[in-house]
Design an enzyme around this catalytic site. Structure first.
Site, PDB file in Angstrom:
ATOM      1  N   TYR A   1      49.987  43.330  48.878  1.00 22.28           N
ATOM      2  CA  TYR A   1      49.915  43.188  47.420  1.00 22.28           C
ATOM      3  C   TYR A   1      51.355  43.239  46.914  1.00 22.28           C
ATOM      4  O   TYR A   1      52.034  44.242  47.118  1.00 22.28           O
ATOM      5  CB  TYR A   1      49.131  44.337  46.788  1.00 22.28           C
ATOM      6  CG  TYR A   1      47.634  44.319  47.060  1.00 22.28           C
ATOM      7  CD1 TYR A   1      47.098  44.810  48.242  1.00 22.28           C
ATOM      8  CD2 TYR A   1      46.749  43.815  46.106  1.00 22.28           C
ATOM      9  CE1 TYR A   1      45.732  44.814  48.476  1.00 22.28           C
ATOM     10  CE2 TYR A   1      45.371  43.810  46.323  1.00 22.28           C
ATOM     11  CZ  TYR A   1      44.870  44.307  47.516  1.00 22.28           C
ATOM     12  OH  TYR A   1      43.519  44.303  47.732  1.00 22.28           O
TER      13      TYR A   1
ATOM     14  N   PRO B   1      40.057  41.043  40.321  1.00 20.95           N
ATOM     15  CA  PRO B   1      39.936  41.173  41.784  1.00 20.95           C
ATOM     16  C   PRO B   1      41.005  42.047  42.448  1.00 20.95           C
ATOM     17  O   PRO B   1      40.922  42.295  43.657  1.00 20.95           O
ATOM     18  CB  PRO B   1      40.047  39.720  42.282  1.00 20.95           C
ATOM     19  CG  PRO B   1      40.661  38.958  41.172  1.00 20.95           C
ATOM     20  CD  PRO B   1      40.342  39.667  39.900  1.00 20.95           C
TER      21      PRO B   1
ATOM     22  N   LYS C   1      36.997  45.097  44.278  1.00 17.69           N
ATOM     23  CA  LYS C   1      35.828  45.943  44.006  1.00 17.69           C
ATOM     24  C   LYS C   1      34.557  45.196  43.609  1.00 17.69           C
ATOM     25  O   LYS C   1      33.458  45.774  43.624  1.00 17.69           O
ATOM     26  CB  LYS C   1      36.168  46.950  42.889  1.00 17.69           C
ATOM     27  CG  LYS C   1      37.120  48.032  43.345  1.00 17.69           C
ATOM     28  CD  LYS C   1      36.415  49.030  44.240  1.00 17.69           C
ATOM     29  CE  LYS C   1      37.352  49.876  45.047  1.00 17.69           C
ATOM     30  NZ  LYS C   1      37.486  49.520  46.457  1.00 17.69           N
TER      31      LYS C   1
HETATM   32  P1  RFL Z   1      27.369  35.949  42.124  1.00 18.28           P
HETATM   33  O1  RFL Z   1      28.036  35.893  43.440  1.00 18.28           O
HETATM   34  O2  RFL Z   1      28.076  35.324  40.956  1.00 18.28           O
HETATM   35  O3  RFL Z   1      25.930  35.291  42.290  1.00 18.28           O
HETATM   36  C1  RFL Z   1      25.105  34.998  41.184  1.00 18.28           C
HETATM   37  C2  RFL Z   1      24.160  33.887  41.570  1.00 18.28           C
HETATM   38  O4  RFL Z   1      23.284  33.616  40.470  1.00 18.28           O
HETATM   39  C3  RFL Z   1      23.174  32.217  40.300  1.00 18.28           C
HETATM   40  N1  RFL Z   1      22.796  31.965  38.897  1.00 18.28           N
HETATM   41  C4  RFL Z   1      21.543  31.627  38.502  1.00 18.28           C
HETATM   42  N2  RFL Z   1      20.421  31.438  39.200  1.00 18.28           N
HETATM   43  C5  RFL Z   1      19.287  31.088  38.492  1.00 18.28           C
HETATM   44  N3  RFL Z   1      19.284  30.916  37.143  1.00 18.28           N
HETATM   45  C6  RFL Z   1      20.398  31.104  36.405  1.00 18.28           C
HETATM   46  N4  RFL Z   1      20.400  30.958  35.084  1.00 18.28           N
HETATM   47  C7  RFL Z   1      21.594  31.481  37.091  1.00 18.28           C
HETATM   48  N5  RFL Z   1      22.869  31.746  36.701  1.00 18.28           N
HETATM   49  C8  RFL Z   1      23.571  32.038  37.789  1.00 18.28           C
HETATM   50  C9  RFL Z   1      24.543  31.681  40.674  1.00 18.28           C
HETATM   51  O5  RFL Z   1      24.515  30.304  41.018  1.00 18.28           O
HETATM   52  C10 RFL Z   1      24.893  32.584  41.861  1.00 18.28           C
HETATM   53  O6  RFL Z   1      24.451  32.039  43.081  1.00 18.28           O
HETATM   54  O7  RFL Z   1      27.028  37.445  41.676  1.00 18.28           O
HETATM   55  P2  RFL Z   1      26.666  38.729  42.602  1.00 18.28           P
HETATM   56  O8  RFL Z   1      25.603  38.377  43.597  1.00 18.28           O
HETATM   57  O9  RFL Z   1      26.455  39.849  41.673  1.00 18.28           O
HETATM   58  O10 RFL Z   1      27.987  38.991  43.480  1.00 18.28           O
HETATM   59  C11 RFL Z   1      29.197  39.396  42.874  1.00 18.28           C
HETATM   60  C12 RFL Z   1      30.395  38.922  43.719  1.00 18.28           C
HETATM   61  O11 RFL Z   1      30.231  37.533  43.979  1.00 18.28           O
HETATM   62  C13 RFL Z   1      31.738  39.184  43.013  1.00 18.28           C
HETATM   63  O12 RFL Z   1      31.744  40.455  42.414  1.00 18.28           O
HETATM   64  C14 RFL Z   1      32.945  39.116  43.991  1.00 18.28           C
HETATM   65  O13 RFL Z   1      33.103  37.846  44.529  1.00 18.28           O
HETATM   66  C15 RFL Z   1      34.242  39.551  43.299  1.00 18.28           C
HETATM   67  N6  RFL Z   1      35.434  39.411  44.143  1.00 18.28           N
HETATM   68  C16 RFL Z   1      35.745  40.380  45.088  1.00 18.28           C
HETATM   69  N7  RFL Z   1      34.928  41.431  45.274  1.00 18.28           N
HETATM   70  C17 RFL Z   1      35.206  42.364  46.259  1.00 18.28           C
HETATM   71  O14 RFL Z   1      34.444  43.335  46.393  1.00 18.28           O
HETATM   72  N8  RFL Z   1      36.295  42.246  47.099  1.00 18.28           N
HETATM   73  C18 RFL Z   1      37.169  41.200  46.977  1.00 18.28           C
HETATM   74  O15 RFL Z   1      38.085  41.099  47.792  1.00 18.28           O
HETATM   75  C19 RFL Z   1      36.929  40.234  45.916  1.00 18.28           C
HETATM   76  N9  RFL Z   1      37.744  39.178  45.758  1.00 18.28           N
HETATM   77  C20 RFL Z   1      36.284  38.308  44.001  1.00 18.28           C
HETATM   78  C21 RFL Z   1      37.452  38.226  44.816  1.00 18.28           C
HETATM   79  C22 RFL Z   1      36.012  37.298  43.079  1.00 18.28           C
HETATM   80  C23 RFL Z   1      36.878  36.231  42.955  1.00 18.28           C
HETATM   81  N10 RFL Z   1      36.533  35.225  42.005  1.00 18.28           N
HETATM   82  C24 RFL Z   1      36.509  33.853  42.298  1.00 18.28           C
HETATM   83  C25 RFL Z   1      35.940  35.617  40.747  1.00 18.28           C
HETATM   84  C26 RFL Z   1      38.326  37.166  44.697  1.00 18.28           C
HETATM   85  C27 RFL Z   1      38.063  36.180  43.741  1.00 18.28           C
HETATM   86  C28 RFL Z   1      39.072  35.067  43.608  1.00 18.28           C
HETATM   87  C1  PHB Z   2      40.567  38.145  49.277  1.00 20.28           C
HETATM   88  O1  PHB Z   2      40.828  38.143  50.489  1.00 20.28           O
HETATM   89  O2  PHB Z   2      40.021  37.165  48.720  1.00 20.28           O
HETATM   90  C2  PHB Z   2      40.936  39.319  48.450  1.00 20.28           C
HETATM   91  C3  PHB Z   2      41.436  40.453  49.076  1.00 20.28           C
HETATM   92  C4  PHB Z   2      41.806  41.543  48.315  1.00 20.28           C
HETATM   93  C5  PHB Z   2      41.672  41.501  46.957  1.00 20.28           C
HETATM   94  C6  PHB Z   2      41.140  40.383  46.334  1.00 20.28           C
HETATM   95  C7  PHB Z   2      40.775  39.274  47.077  1.00 20.28           C
HETATM   96  O3  PHB Z   2      42.062  42.574  46.223  1.00 20.28           O
END
Ligand code: RFL
Ligand code: PHB
Length: 393
Positions: free
Chosen positions: A204, A296, A300
């Site tokens: 980081y 992110p 978490k």
């Molecule tokens: P999701 O993954 O957004 O899934 C929701 C699903 O609901 C569908 N949906 C619908 N379906 C039916 N009817 C509707 N009206 C609907 N509206 C939406 C969507 O198509 C989708 O399939 O939510 P969920 O399951 O709660 O999961 C949450 C995680 O995806 C999210 O918190 C993480 O990705 C966040 N995040 C990270 N979390 C970590 O714990 N560690 C990480 O390293 C981390 N890195 C990240 C991240 C999120 C990122 N982005 C792109 C926001 C890095 C990035 C760049």
């Molecule tokens: C990732 O690998 O996508 C990633 C890792 C750590 C973070 C956020 C995203 O804090």
């Protein structure tokens, strides 16, 4: 209109929805997952990469830990860089033996789909216009359409696992909800590339040019991010420009090690902190990104989705097994207690490591001093490490 019935109607086939349906199934509870997108789209989303022990334990309990334990990487620490200085947060020694697992959310989702398929779980894709009804009573139902055909799914409970832009939160009367939000004036530009990672552990990096993160998925798959303004156009960011910007934000020694190559994915994610209170209304329960968003920086988001699903699945299991509604009644309070602490941590990591357009020279010196303090204080490192590996459920 075709009428069908299940015990728990789940909206969204992200990690929250799939994990809930899997845990319920293992306890003899029937569910149907309604997903707006097609399966390839769901599996193509590149998101999280760092899993807390609470989540990896939950996945093992859900019977889908085998591939993760085989190919995921245990990380015992990570680096924080400020300018040319770098120090390590030794998670394992600072937390009395705890570590995190580097294993992509894409892979977790793939494993969950495989398990649902193996158990003949029902995931309806391309479900249009999913709408919850009757959440204030004890006979809720969901209406939706697939390929122009209308369906009504009767259920005992509805789990809103449909992410930040979903329909679940929006179907709770506004006067029953309180929301808290902070939108940050920047985003992350992320690149995935089939190159060896810059380091075995995450870095980081804070710099005058903005934040950067070096992460990875495997020995030949790297994930990099740079802080960027919200209004950039991806067309203005060819790979060479991305690599130059990343190098300029890393300590010299690290920049020299960077192996570049063509990106296989490039996207922009805005940064936001957001919490909905309460996370339930009548027979509708919100979980994961549907209820809260973290920037992110602290890794978490997915981990919070997992702790919500832990609380919600145990509450539903208790209800079906013993008729006890104690867990359902306290679901929101239990989940939110952990959510707010993760919100605090993600917000503080974001403040520590990014450059904010409104910052004055004093703010920048505070940030540098905070980093200098963290680099030399075991007490400060312990607090950070305890949160990074994840607070107990
Ligand atoms: P999701 O993954 O957004 O899934 C929701 C699903 O609901 C569908 N949906 C619908 N379906 C039916 N009817 C509707 N009206 C609907 N509206 C939406 C969507 O198509 C989708 O399939 O939510 P969920 O399951 O709660 O999961 C949450 C995680 O995806 C999210 O918190 C993480 O990705 C966040 N995040 C990270 N979390 C970590 O714990 N560690 C990480 O390293 C981390 N890195 C990240 C991240 C999120 C990122 N982005 C792109 C926001 C890095 C990035 C760049
Ligand atoms: C990732 O690998 O996508 C990633 C890792 C750590 C973070 C956020 C995203 O804090």
């Amino acid at each position: 209109m075709q009428d069908t019935r299940t015990q728990v109607g789940i909206i969204g086939a992200g990690p929250s929805g799939l994990l809930l349906s899997q845990l319920l199934h293992l306890n003899g509870i029937d569910s149907v997952v309604l997903e707006r997108r097609d399966r390839d789209y769901v599996l193509g989303r590149i998101r999280a990469g760092v899993l807390e022990q609470g989540l990896t334990d939950l996945l093992r309990r859900a019977g889908i830990g085998e591939r993760m334990d085989r190919v995921g990487e245990i990380h015992a620490g990570f680096a924080i860089a400020g300018g040319d200085k770098e120090f390590r947060i030794d998670l394992e020694s600072l937390t009395g033996g705890q570590t995190v697992m580097v294993y992509g959310q894409t892979e977790v989702t793939r494993d969950l789909y495989q398990a649902r398929d193996a158990m003949q779980g029902t995931v309806v894709h391309e479900a249009d216009g999913v709408t919850p009804h009757g959440i204030d009573g004890d006979a809720p139902y969901l209406t939706y359409e697939v390929g122009g055909e209308a369906f009504r799914l009767h259920c005992d409970f509805i789990a809103g696992c449909d992410g930040f832009h979903g329909v679940s939160r929006a179907s709770i009367p506004v006067e029953s909800l309180r929301t808290y939000e902070k939108v940050y004036p920047f985003g992350w530009l992320g690149v995935l590339s089939e190159t060896p990672p810059i380091d075995e552990e995450l870095i980081y990096a804070h710099s005058d040019r903005g934040f950067a993160l070096c992460s990875l998925r495997s020995r030949m798959l790297s994930r990099y991010y740079v802080q960027c303004p919200l209004d950039i156009d991806l067309a203005d960011w060819p790979d060479d420009r991305f690599w130059d910007e990343l190098k300029a934000r890393l300590p010299r020694a690290a920049a020299e090690r960077l192996v570049t190559g063509p990106s296989i994915e490039k996207s922009i994610a805005p940064l936001r902190s957001f919490v909905t209170e309460p996370m339930q209304h009548g027979r509708l329960f919100l979980a994961g990104d549907a209820a809260h968003i973290v920037p992110p920086t602290g890794a978490k988001g997915l981990n919070l989705a997992a702790s919500d699903i832990h609380y919600l699945s145990t509450a539903l299991i208790d209800w079906y097994r013993d008729g006890s509604d104690a867990g359902l009644k306290t679901y929101s309070d239990r989940a939110l207690a952990r959510v707010w602490k993760a919100e605090r941590f993600s917000w503080s990591m974001t403040k520590l490591l990014h450059t904010f357009p409104e910052d004055q020279p004093f703010d920048r010196r505070m940030q540098e001093t905070e980093l200098a303090y963290l680099s030399g204080s075991k007490a400060a490192q312990m607090a950070l490490a305890e949160n990074y590996v994840g607070l107990p459920y």
